[in-house]
Structures are given as C-alpha cells and as structure tokens.
Design a protein around this motif. Structure first.
Motif, PDB file in Angstrom:
ATOM      1  N   ASP A  12       0.851  -1.186   0.000  1.00 32.37           N
ATOM      2  CA  ASP A  12       0.000   0.000   0.000  1.00 32.37           C
ATOM      3  C   ASP A  12       0.896   1.249   0.000  1.00 32.37           C
ATOM      4  OD1 ASP A  12      -2.388   1.638   0.529  1.00 32.37           O
ATOM      5  OD2 ASP A  12      -1.525   1.880   2.535  1.00 32.37           O
ATOM      6  N   ASP A  14      -0.265   5.288   0.802  1.00 31.77           N
ATOM      7  CA  ASP A  14      -0.507   6.277   1.860  1.00 31.77           C
ATOM      8  C   ASP A  14      -0.541   5.644   3.251  1.00 31.77           C
ATOM      9  OD1 ASP A  14      -0.660   8.253  -0.032  1.00 31.77           O
ATOM     10  OD2 ASP A  14      -2.840   8.261  -0.147  1.00 31.77           O
ATOM     11  N   GLY A  15       0.313   6.137   4.144  1.00 33.15           N
ATOM     12  CA  GLY A  15       0.364   5.633   5.519  1.00 33.15           C
ATOM     13  C   GLY A  15       1.180   4.362   5.652  1.00 33.15           C
ATOM     14  N   THR A  16       1.654   3.828   4.520  1.00 34.59           N
ATOM     15  CA  THR A  16       2.439   2.583   4.553  1.00 34.59           C
ATOM     16  C   THR A  16       3.840   2.860   4.009  1.00 34.59           C
ATOM     17  OG1 THR A  16       0.432   1.230   4.337  1.00 34.59           O
ATOM     18  CG2 THR A  16       2.522   0.171   3.795  1.00 34.59           C
ATOM     19  N   ASP A 198      -1.694  -0.476   6.015  1.00 36.77           N
ATOM     20  CA  ASP A 198      -1.947   0.185   7.305  1.00 36.77           C
ATOM     21  C   ASP A 198      -3.426   0.286   7.664  1.00 36.77           C
ATOM     22  OD1 ASP A 198      -2.367   2.206   5.234  1.00 36.77           O
ATOM     23  OD2 ASP A 198      -2.618   3.596   6.903  1.00 36.77           O
ATOM     24  N   ASP A 202      -6.662  -2.889   3.555  1.00 42.98           N
ATOM     25  CA  ASP A 202      -5.461  -3.669   3.202  1.00 42.98           C
ATOM     26  C   ASP A 202      -5.500  -5.073   3.790  1.00 42.98           C
ATOM     27  OD1 ASP A 202      -4.186  -1.478   1.875  1.00 42.98           O
ATOM     28  OD2 ASP A 202      -3.626  -0.674   3.843  1.00 42.98           O
TER      29      ASP A 202
END
Ligand SMILES: [Mg+2]
Length: 266
Positions: A12, A14-16, A198, A202
């Motif tokens: 992933d 965004d945020g990962t 995240d 996911d």
C-alpha cells in the motif's frame, strides 16, 4: 524465460510506504535498494490512478514492475494483462439511475480539475492525474443515509460496488486489491509473497500473502487482532510509515537469508 522471483513484495502507499503527513518514502530507501539488488519486484497497490502511480514508480525506480491501481480495479505493467477500461460504462450507468439518486452523487467526472483540487487538497497537476480514471469513480455523497442505502441497492443490481472511504464514496465493478494480487502472483509465480498495509482495506491483501505486515499508523485507531497474528504470519510494526516499512522488510529479508540462503536456483 526468467526464473520466478524468490519473493514479491506488495505494498500500500498512503500511511504505509508513504508517510501519512509528508508523503515522503525516503526512510524506506535502504530496504527498497536491497530488494532491487536482489531482483525482488515491489508491486505498489493503491486507490491511486495509473497516472498517479506511474509517477511514484518512476520516483522509486519501480517502473519495470506491475502495480495495482484504483483499489484493485486495474493492473498496470503486467504482460498479457489487457484490461478494458470500465470508467465510461460506469459513468453511463450512474447517469442512467433515477435522477433523485444520481444527483446526490458528485463524482470526479462531474468536477473540473480545480474542483477536484479543492475537495482533495491536491495541486492542480495532481488533481488532473487523479481525474485520469480508467475503472472507478470517487465522489461526494450529499444525500441522507436512506437515500444512500437505495443508491447502493440500485448500483449493486448493476454489479457496481460502493465503498465509503474517509471522505469519498468510490464506485467500481468490485475487484479488490487481493483479487489483483492473485492475478499478479499467478503471472510471476514467486516462491513467497509479502504484503504491507496500514488500513482496513489492506487486510485482504495481508491475508492473501505468505507474510503480512500491518504498518503502524498513529493517525487511525489500531485494528483489532487479525487471524494469523498469533502464529506470527502477520506482524505489526512499532514504527510508522516508511520507517516501519524499512525495518520490517529488512528483518524479513534477513530471516529468508538465514533459512533459504543455502538453496541455489542458479
Ligand atoms: Mg494506506
């Protein structure tokens, strides 16, 4: 024909692999460099469009690998995977719905780039890339919950799935990140798969992999314990975003080297 890769990493964004706040990925560069030197493909998997993902792939030197776009609705960069874009068909079906429902949904296709920039916080250039859609349609819902239920029922009768994200309601013909991952695994035939993410959307990806990593995101409540965590098939990082990504990937590569390093396929 090339030998199948020992490992394929699905990630992933965004945020990962990208920091939640700064969208930077440089903290993951050591692990990305190590994967590249070992010939291990990194497959980016995101809700972003092909135009958005191609730019990130170029930045990360990953253009030779496939990627999963629009939340699994599409795959780019996979030989023999010729998908017919469904965006026009999707837009036509939304427009054909009863006006009472369709006028409550304002999709990216109803907005110009300036409006997409305003509702997403993207720059105008980035908004153009986000509008370059092939498969799915995010938009804003302005009706009440009852109307939304009816809208979803009518869409579902046309095979259209509506997923509520943080801000946008995203309509698509329903393929998930895990469906797209299975297609790529069938094509590349890796010995092992690793997936990192995240967020709740996911989880399917992590469950479909041999080894899953839930990357800490202090901006959202922690997910409940997942099947496989107790057995160590799924782990959680303590560090957030690309820093956690880097640590988890390096640790997994160290572990694989210890266990299979003596096996040679040369
Ligand atoms: Mg994410």
């Amino acid at each position: 024909m090339n030998a199948p890769p020992k490992l394929v990493v699905f990630s992933d964004l965004d945020g990962t692999l990208l920091d939640h706040d700064t969208y930077q990925w440089t903290a993951a560069r050591p692990a990305l460099d190590r994967l590249a030197s070992m010939g291990i493909p990194v497959v980016l998997a995101s809700s972003k469009t092909a135009a958005e993902i191609r730019l990130l792939q170029a930045d990360m030197s990953l253009t030779q690998h496939p990627a999963i776009v629009e939340n699994g609705s599409g795959i780019i960069g996979l030989d023999g995977e010729n998908q017919t874009p469904t965006y026009t068909k999707l837009r036509r079906q939304i427009e054909a719905l009863p006006d009472r429902l369709s006028r409550r949904f304002r999709g990216f296709g109803d907005m110009d780039a300036a409006e997409v920039a305003a509702v997403t916080g993207l720059s105008l250039d980035a908004a153009c890339r986000a509008k370059a859609r092939d498969f799915s349609e995010p938009g804003l819902w302005s009706g009440d919950e009852d109307d939304l239920g009816q809208f979803q029922d009518v869409l579902s009768a046309h095979g259209i799935n509506a997923q509520q994200g943080g801000r946008f309601l995203t309509l698509s013909f329903g393929r998930t990140k895990a469906d797209a991952m299975n297609t790529i695994v069938a094509a590349l035939k890796p010995e092992k798969t690793m997936a990192l993410g995240d967020a709740p959307n996911d989880i399917d990806l992590l469950q479909a992999a041999d080894f899953g990593v839930l990357v800490a995101n202090p901006h959202r409540p922690p997910l409940p314990e997942l099947p496989g965590e107790e057995q160590g098939r799924i782990i959680r990082t303590t560090q957030a975003g690309p820093t956690g990504w880097n640590t988890a990937v390096n640790a997994y590569l160290d572990m694989l080297n210890e266990h299979v390093g003596h096996n040679s396929h040369g």
